[in-house]
Enzyme design. Sequence first.
Site, short mmCIF file in Angstrom:
data_model
loop_
_atom_site.label_atom_id
_atom_site.label_comp_id
_atom_site.label_asym_id
_atom_site.label_seq_id
_atom_site.Cartn_x
_atom_site.Cartn_y
_atom_site.Cartn_z
N GLU A 268 -20.30 4.05 -21.74
CA GLU A 268 -19.96 2.76 -21.12
C GLU A 268 -20.36 1.62 -22.05
O GLU A 268 -19.66 0.62 -22.15
CB GLU A 268 -20.66 2.62 -19.77
CG GLU A 268 -20.22 1.40 -19.00
CD GLU A 268 -20.89 1.30 -17.66
OE1 GLU A 268 -20.24 1.58 -16.64
OE2 GLU A 268 -22.11 0.95 -17.62
N CYS B 90 -24.49 -6.31 -13.03
CA CYS B 90 -23.38 -5.37 -12.74
C CYS B 90 -22.75 -5.64 -11.38
O CYS B 90 -21.67 -5.15 -11.09
CB CYS B 90 -23.86 -3.93 -12.81
SG CYS B 90 -24.35 -3.46 -14.47
N HIS C 159 -16.89 -7.49 -14.48
CA HIS C 159 -17.20 -7.51 -15.91
C HIS C 159 -16.52 -6.28 -16.51
O HIS C 159 -16.10 -5.38 -15.79
CB HIS C 159 -18.71 -7.48 -16.17
CG HIS C 159 -19.37 -6.22 -15.69
ND1 HIS C 159 -19.74 -6.02 -14.39
CD2 HIS C 159 -19.69 -5.08 -16.35
CE1 HIS C 159 -20.27 -4.83 -14.24
NE2 HIS C 159 -20.25 -4.22 -15.42
N HIS D 174 -14.99 -3.59 -13.84
CA HIS D 174 -15.52 -3.04 -12.58
C HIS D 174 -16.68 -3.91 -12.11
O HIS D 174 -17.05 -4.88 -12.77
CB HIS D 174 -15.97 -1.58 -12.75
CG HIS D 174 -17.29 -1.39 -13.43
ND1 HIS D 174 -18.06 -0.27 -13.28
CD2 HIS D 174 -18.00 -2.20 -14.26
CE1 HIS D 174 -19.16 -0.38 -13.99
NE2 HIS D 174 -19.15 -1.54 -14.60
N ASP E 248 -6.80 2.20 -18.33
CA ASP E 248 -6.89 1.18 -19.37
C ASP E 248 -6.38 -0.18 -18.89
O ASP E 248 -5.31 -0.26 -18.29
CB ASP E 248 -6.09 1.62 -20.60
CG ASP E 248 -6.34 0.72 -21.80
OD1 ASP E 248 -7.50 0.35 -22.03
OD2 ASP E 248 -5.37 0.37 -22.49
N HIS E 249 -7.18 -1.22 -19.17
CA HIS E 249 -6.87 -2.59 -18.78
C HIS E 249 -6.70 -2.76 -17.28
O HIS E 249 -5.95 -3.61 -16.81
CB HIS E 249 -5.66 -3.13 -19.55
CG HIS E 249 -5.99 -3.49 -20.97
ND1 HIS E 249 -6.30 -2.53 -21.91
CD2 HIS E 249 -6.08 -4.67 -21.59
CE1 HIS E 249 -6.57 -3.12 -23.05
NE2 HIS E 249 -6.46 -4.42 -22.89
N HIS F 168 -15.93 -3.19 -19.74
CA HIS F 168 -16.54 -2.31 -20.75
C HIS F 168 -15.45 -1.75 -21.65
O HIS F 168 -14.32 -1.52 -21.21
CB HIS F 168 -17.25 -1.13 -20.10
CG HIS F 168 -18.43 -1.52 -19.28
ND1 HIS F 168 -19.62 -1.90 -19.83
CD2 HIS F 168 -18.60 -1.60 -17.94
CE1 HIS F 168 -20.48 -2.19 -18.87
NE2 HIS F 168 -19.88 -2.03 -17.70
NI NI Z 1 -20.62 -2.23 -15.80
#
Ligand code: NI
Length: 138
Positions: free
Chosen positions: A126, A33, A39, A14, A79-80, A41
């Site tokens: 996160e 961010c 990037h 995200h 996911d992914h 998580h």
């Molecule tokens: Ni983030």
Amino acid sequence: MIYITRKEHFNAAHKLFNPNWTDEKNNEVFGKCANPNWHGHNYTLYITVKGEINNETGYTVNLKELSTIIRKHVCDVFDHKNLNLDVDYFKTIQASTENVAIVIWNILADKVKNIGGTLHCVKLYETENNFVEYFGGK
Ligand code: NI
């Protein structure tokens, strides 16, 4: 009343970015961010359900059923993925941990009712050090 928790995982990308702001202001508020190239998580999700114990099973809810619901409706959707680009919920709201937790609550609340429990808390990590808890409502 007893509380029972199932832990699940998903990985997602995200960025935090307000399109109404300049790049400078986004960088000032969101720092790394706001990185334009995203990037990721490794999210850890704890879903807590409350209810009474069924005398015949000794269960509040069947954790296998709860796990199946979480995986199908949350993990398989997120996911992914790139939350901003791939997941419709985040087309109009920031994919912040807070908002992801609220979206997960809204996805799961009715489905948890269907297996005989009441959703109590969505706890979403996160990072190891940052997590959100949502108990429904405002
Ligand atoms: Ni983030």
